[in-house]
Design an enzyme around this catalytic site. Structure first.
Site, PDB file in Angstrom:
ATOM      1  N   HIS A  68      20.848  16.354 -25.702  1.00 22.20           N
ATOM      2  CA  HIS A  68      19.206  16.215 -25.944  1.00 22.20           C
ATOM      3  C   HIS A  68      18.643  17.210 -25.464  1.00 22.20           C
ATOM      4  O   HIS A  68      19.244  18.181 -24.673  1.00 22.20           O
ATOM      5  CB  HIS A  68      19.094  14.769 -24.961  1.00 22.20           C
ATOM      6  CG  HIS A  68      19.293  14.662 -23.858  1.00 22.20           C
ATOM      7  ND1 HIS A  68      18.889  15.320 -22.825  1.00 22.20           N
ATOM      8  CD2 HIS A  68      20.380  14.158 -23.085  1.00 22.20           C
ATOM      9  CE1 HIS A  68      19.437  15.258 -21.520  1.00 22.20           C
ATOM     10  NE2 HIS A  68      20.379  14.561 -21.776  1.00 22.20           N
ATOM     11  N   HIS A 111      24.816   3.747 -17.659  1.00 28.78           N
ATOM     12  CA  HIS A 111      23.489   4.024 -17.208  1.00 28.78           C
ATOM     13  C   HIS A 111      23.700   3.379 -15.723  1.00 28.78           C
ATOM     14  O   HIS A 111      22.928   2.884 -14.914  1.00 28.78           O
ATOM     15  CB  HIS A 111      22.091   3.403 -17.879  1.00 28.78           C
ATOM     16  CG  HIS A 111      21.939   4.566 -18.870  1.00 28.78           C
ATOM     17  ND1 HIS A 111      20.816   3.812 -19.901  1.00 28.78           N
ATOM     18  CD2 HIS A 111      22.042   5.491 -19.315  1.00 28.78           C
ATOM     19  CE1 HIS A 111      20.455   4.790 -20.743  1.00 28.78           C
ATOM     20  NE2 HIS A 111      21.343   5.934 -20.502  1.00 28.78           N
ATOM     21  N   ASP A 168      20.853  18.737 -15.415  1.00 25.39           N
ATOM     22  CA  ASP A 168      21.493  17.434 -15.714  1.00 25.39           C
ATOM     23  C   ASP A 168      22.929  17.675 -16.061  1.00 25.39           C
ATOM     24  O   ASP A 168      23.250  18.392 -17.216  1.00 25.39           O
ATOM     25  CB  ASP A 168      21.025  16.980 -17.337  1.00 25.39           C
ATOM     26  CG  ASP A 168      21.443  15.723 -17.812  1.00 25.39           C
ATOM     27  OD1 ASP A 168      22.119  15.085 -16.848  1.00 25.39           O
ATOM     28  OD2 ASP A 168      21.016  15.114 -18.706  1.00 25.39           O
ATOM     29  N   ARG A 175      32.934  11.904 -18.559  1.00 25.55           N
ATOM     30  CA  ARG A 175      31.861  12.695 -19.388  1.00 25.55           C
ATOM     31  C   ARG A 175      31.838  13.897 -18.702  1.00 25.55           C
ATOM     32  O   ARG A 175      31.966  14.091 -17.507  1.00 25.55           O
ATOM     33  CB  ARG A 175      30.547  11.789 -19.325  1.00 25.55           C
ATOM     34  CG  ARG A 175      29.394  12.611 -19.972  1.00 25.55           C
ATOM     35  CD  ARG A 175      28.089  11.840 -20.268  1.00 25.55           C
ATOM     36  NE  ARG A 175      27.478  11.261 -19.185  1.00 25.55           N
ATOM     37  CZ  ARG A 175      27.608  10.045 -18.730  1.00 25.55           C
ATOM     38  NH1 ARG A 175      28.184   9.288 -19.360  1.00 25.55           N
ATOM     39  NH2 ARG A 175      26.779   9.648 -17.705  1.00 25.55           N
ATOM     40  N   GLU A 204      27.241  16.963 -23.777  1.00 23.37           N
ATOM     41  CA  GLU A 204      27.662  15.929 -23.059  1.00 23.37           C
ATOM     42  C   GLU A 204      28.748  14.987 -23.733  1.00 23.37           C
ATOM     43  O   GLU A 204      28.012  13.936 -23.604  1.00 23.37           O
ATOM     44  CB  GLU A 204      26.661  15.313 -22.240  1.00 23.37           C
ATOM     45  CG  GLU A 204      25.581  14.644 -23.031  1.00 23.37           C
ATOM     46  CD  GLU A 204      24.636  13.936 -22.288  1.00 23.37           C
ATOM     47  OE1 GLU A 204      24.891  12.976 -21.363  1.00 23.37           O
ATOM     48  OE2 GLU A 204      23.349  14.196 -22.128  1.00 23.37           O
ATOM     49  N   ASP A 252      26.921  11.923 -12.727  1.00 21.84           N
ATOM     50  CA  ASP A 252      25.911  12.295 -13.559  1.00 21.84           C
ATOM     51  C   ASP A 252      24.379  12.634 -12.707  1.00 21.84           C
ATOM     52  O   ASP A 252      24.058  11.447 -12.482  1.00 21.84           O
ATOM     53  CB  ASP A 252      25.584  11.351 -14.806  1.00 21.84           C
ATOM     54  CG  ASP A 252      24.577  12.051 -15.661  1.00 21.84           C
ATOM     55  OD1 ASP A 252      24.121  13.064 -15.601  1.00 21.84           O
ATOM     56  OD2 ASP A 252      24.699  11.491 -16.997  1.00 21.84           O
ATOM     57  N   ASP A 302       0.894  -1.084  -0.034  1.00 16.93           N
ATOM     58  CA  ASP A 302      -0.169   0.033  -0.119  1.00 16.93           C
ATOM     59  C   ASP A 302       0.962   1.239  -0.045  1.00 16.93           C
ATOM     60  O   ASP A 302       0.462   2.295   0.425  1.00 16.93           O
ATOM     61  CB  ASP A 302      -0.803  -0.221   1.383  1.00 16.93           C
ATOM     62  CG  ASP A 302      -0.452  -0.234   2.447  1.00 16.93           C
ATOM     63  OD1 ASP A 302       1.138  -0.324   2.439  1.00 16.93           O
ATOM     64  OD2 ASP A 302      -0.708  -0.038   3.603  1.00 16.93           O
ATOM     65  N   HIS A 321      15.216  14.200 -20.567  1.00 18.97           N
ATOM     66  CA  HIS A 321      15.139  14.028 -22.011  1.00 18.97           C
ATOM     67  C   HIS A 321      13.837  14.696 -22.654  1.00 18.97           C
ATOM     68  O   HIS A 321      12.942  13.852 -22.711  1.00 18.97           O
ATOM     69  CB  HIS A 321      15.341  12.579 -22.221  1.00 18.97           C
ATOM     70  CG  HIS A 321      16.446  11.936 -21.814  1.00 18.97           C
ATOM     71  ND1 HIS A 321      16.650  10.431 -21.814  1.00 18.97           N
ATOM     72  CD2 HIS A 321      17.554  12.436 -21.326  1.00 18.97           C
ATOM     73  CE1 HIS A 321      17.921  10.402 -21.233  1.00 18.97           C
ATOM     74  NE2 HIS A 321      18.615  11.326 -21.085  1.00 18.97           N
ATOM     75  N   GLU A 364      28.974  17.082 -18.713  1.00 15.74           N
ATOM     76  CA  GLU A 364      27.797  17.449 -19.452  1.00 15.74           C
ATOM     77  C   GLU A 364      27.426  18.957 -18.690  1.00 15.74           C
ATOM     78  O   GLU A 364      27.472  19.067 -17.401  1.00 15.74           O
ATOM     79  CB  GLU A 364      27.066  16.375 -18.838  1.00 15.74           C
ATOM     80  CG  GLU A 364      25.308  16.887 -19.190  1.00 15.74           C
ATOM     81  CD  GLU A 364      24.160  15.652 -19.104  1.00 15.74           C
ATOM     82  OE1 GLU A 364      24.567  14.787 -18.137  1.00 15.74           O
ATOM     83  OE2 GLU A 364      23.375  15.588 -19.797  1.00 15.74           O
ATOM     84  N   TYR A 400      35.072   6.473 -23.098  1.00 16.27           N
ATOM     85  CA  TYR A 400      34.673   5.301 -22.128  1.00 16.27           C
ATOM     86  C   TYR A 400      35.915   4.157 -22.744  1.00 16.27           C
ATOM     87  O   TYR A 400      35.623   3.823 -23.811  1.00 16.27           O
ATOM     88  CB  TYR A 400      33.438   4.715 -22.159  1.00 16.27           C
ATOM     89  CG  TYR A 400      32.332   6.069 -21.975  1.00 16.27           C
ATOM     90  CD1 TYR A 400      32.123   6.453 -20.543  1.00 16.27           C
ATOM     91  CD2 TYR A 400      32.058   6.539 -23.062  1.00 16.27           C
ATOM     92  CE1 TYR A 400      31.177   7.632 -20.629  1.00 16.27           C
ATOM     93  CE2 TYR A 400      31.182   7.991 -23.122  1.00 16.27           C
ATOM     94  CZ  TYR A 400      30.945   8.160 -21.593  1.00 16.27           C
ATOM     95  OH  TYR A 400      29.969   9.196 -21.545  1.00 16.27           O
ATOM     96  N   HIS A 442      27.529   7.653 -27.464  1.00 17.90           N
ATOM     97  CA  HIS A 442      26.193   8.210 -27.381  1.00 17.90           C
ATOM     98  C   HIS A 442      26.372   9.440 -28.070  1.00 17.90           C
ATOM     99  O   HIS A 442      27.270   9.709 -28.440  1.00 17.90           O
ATOM    100  CB  HIS A 442      25.800   8.298 -25.950  1.00 17.90           C
ATOM    101  CG  HIS A 442      26.739   9.037 -24.984  1.00 17.90           C
ATOM    102  ND1 HIS A 442      26.828  10.442 -25.125  1.00 17.90           N
ATOM    103  CD2 HIS A 442      27.706   8.474 -24.130  1.00 17.90           C
ATOM    104  CE1 HIS A 442      27.782  10.740 -24.118  1.00 17.90           C
ATOM    105  NE2 HIS A 442      28.232   9.646 -23.631  1.00 17.90           N
TER     106      HIS A 442
HETATM  107  N1  GLY Z   1      21.499  11.922 -17.116  1.00 18.33           N
HETATM  108  C1  GLY Z   1      20.752  11.241 -18.325  1.00 18.33           C
HETATM  109  C2  GLY Z   1      21.628  12.143 -19.586  1.00 18.33           C
HETATM  110  O1  GLY Z   1      22.671  12.368 -19.457  1.00 18.33           O
HETATM  111  O2  GLY Z   1      21.176  11.726 -20.757  1.00 18.33           O
HETATM  112 MN    MN Z   2      22.037  14.420 -20.468  1.00 19.94          MN
HETATM  113 MN    MN Z   3      23.240  13.229 -17.494  1.00 18.22          MN
END
Ligand code: GLY
Ligand code: MN
Ligand code: MN
Length: 460
Positions: free
Chosen positions: A357, A242, A270, A428, A407, A259, A35, A364, A430, A411, A353
């Site tokens: 975005h 991820h 982000d 990374r 970003e 991140d 619940d 996103h 960003e 890697y 990647h």
């Molecule tokens: N934190 C998700 C991305 O960087 O797209």
């Molecule tokens: Mn991002």
């Molecule tokens: Mn991110």
């Protein structure tokens, strides 16, 4: 701030066409276990048009600008348990809608609101079961055809209109995004400093200690949620794109990739920073870090009104591809130039990647990445990793007020021929950028990005 929502409703109503009517429900409450529910989060489309964050609500908007809100009725007992409800009586003045009713009347009233309209708009494929409910309401309208009622003959995807509106942020939205970004920047600094401080004191550091610093700062500054599950990745975990904050040890001599971003008043942030756990980059770490930073600088310099979304990615990849050759990550005898690396997509081994975005209410965020009205398909190719067919069309032309992340990353998983000093390094960087006429405003630079500045911050 009612007026901004009323303005958006008016703008949307004007696009529904004569005889159009739109239905926009908020998000359902979701059970977590037994619940206990997940912390409630409204639907972004609904909130964009109402600024209203209670569950069990639905907005119906006519092409003439008439707005009808269905919301939870006042209920003393429920309000004792769950909190104050606005209620339909207060909603009209508070939210500026034309009429408001209890959500318990939705099924009874909706068919009449659809009667004698030509087209019903609702968000497709975003609210489970909504299409079936619309069908049921239309079925009831059809049941009244012999009494003179006309049933809408068309259904249309409201996302097509709302996504375009949300793609260009207004001043109200940019102000909140700036505040969210500033909070997240402080949280990143806090996590960096704690890492160095604990390691200097000889204490054991785990990923969750740094996650706790992020959460502390987010809530301390009034943010309601994380905008997405925070990634706190120590050492080789940074190569898992991820990865979520877990319990791995954070060791001196290794990098940490964080991140993370907060959500404030319905808007995301982000940020990614990669830093040495103990505050000092090693030589190979610094070399790769400076390469990623150089690629980010190239991408930032490309981000301005009039450029295309893909230009930003291409600028980052050009720098990374050259760097991969210069540092021996890729074999010069196989790839003679950065152009070869790009055309063969060899860089995918280390950078798999996209460089950005859209960001806004959703991390996103919605909005097409293809420029509307331009001919396509342009070309097709297979994603080297997933095998997914990618249709390449002329990408979106950037306009002032669009918000994108920038970003790039690198890697390095161990593999034959890959220089050992770079093994298991994942980096990374960003930042969140508001597109302007002449360039872009990086709203997340409250946290340093230059390697020397990160080291200085972590010394203090
Ligand atoms: N934190 C998700 C991305 O960087 O797209
Ligand atoms: Mn991002
Ligand atoms: Mn991110």
């Amino acid at each position: 701030m009612t007026c901004v929502y009323a303005q958006r409703r008016a703008l949307l109503a004007a696009q529904l066409g004569a005889g159009g009517v739109a239905i926009i429900p908020t998000a359902p409450e979701r059970a977590r276990n037994r619940d206990t529910g997940y912390l409630y989060r409204h639907d972004s489309y609904f909130y964009y048009l109402t600024g209203f964050s209670e569950p069990n609500a639905c907005l119906v908007l006519g092409a003439d600008g008439t707005s009808v809100l269905f919301c939870q009725p006042k209920d003393l007992e429920r309000e004792i348990w769950d909190g104050i409800r606005l209620g339909p009586e207060a909603a009209v003045a508070e939210l500026g809608v034309s009429q408001a009713y209890s959500c318990t009347e939705l099924d009874a009233r909706l068919p009449r609101l659809l009667e004698n309209r030509e087209r019903v708009w609702f968000p497709f494929a975003t609210h489970e079961g909504l299409a079936a409910r619309v069908e049921a309401w239309l079925g009831q309208v059809k049941g009244r055809v012999r009494f003179g009622a006309q049933c809408p003959a068309e259904q249309a995807d409201l996302c097509a209109l709302l996504d375009e509106m949300r793609l260009v942020k207004d001043a109200h939205e940019i102000a909140i995004l700036r505040r969210a970004a500033a909070i997240s920047a402080r949280a990143h600094m806090r996590a960096m400093q704690r890492s160095a401080r604990m390691l200097r004191a000889g204490q054991e550091v785990r990923e969750y200690h740094l996650d706790a610093e992020l959460l502390h700062e987010f809530r301390q500054q009034g943010s309601q949620y994380v905008a997405y599950g925070s990634i706190v990745a120590a050492g080789a975990n940074a190569c898992v794109l991820h990865y979520q904050a877990d319990k791995a040890p954070v060791r001196a001599g290794e990098l940490v990739l964080i991140d993370a971003g907060c959500e404030l008043d319905g808007y995301a942030s982000d940020i990614t920073r990669t830093f040495p756990a103990d505050g000092r980059f090693t030589g190979p770490q610094r070399t790769l870090y400076d390469l990623v930073l150089a690629s980010q600088k190239a991408a930032v310099a490309t981000t301005r009104a009039g450029a295309r979304f893909d230009d930003v990615h291409d600028a980052a990849v050009a720098v990374l591809a050259q760097g991969m050759l210069d540092l021996g990550l890729l074999d010069r005898s196989k790839y003679g130039s950065a152009q070869d690396v790009i055309e063969s997509r060899a860089y995918f081994q280390f950078y798999m990647h996209r460089t950005g975005h859209w960001m806004g209410m959703d991390v996103h965020d919605c909005g097409s990445y293809v420029e509307p009205g331009e001919p396509g398909p342009d070309s097709e190719r297979r994603d080297p990793l997933s095998g997914e067919l990618i249709i390449h069309r002329p990408s979106r032309i950037l306009r002032p007020g669009m918000v994108t992340t920038i970003e790039p990353g690198i890697y390095v998983r161990p593999a034959p021929g890959v220089p050992e000093p770079f093994h298991n390094i994942g980096i990374r960087i960003e930042d969140d950028a508001v597109v302007t006429e002449t360039g872009c405003e990086l709203i997340t630079r409250g946290v340093p990005v230059e390697a020397d500045e990160i080291e200085a911050l972590m010394r203090d």
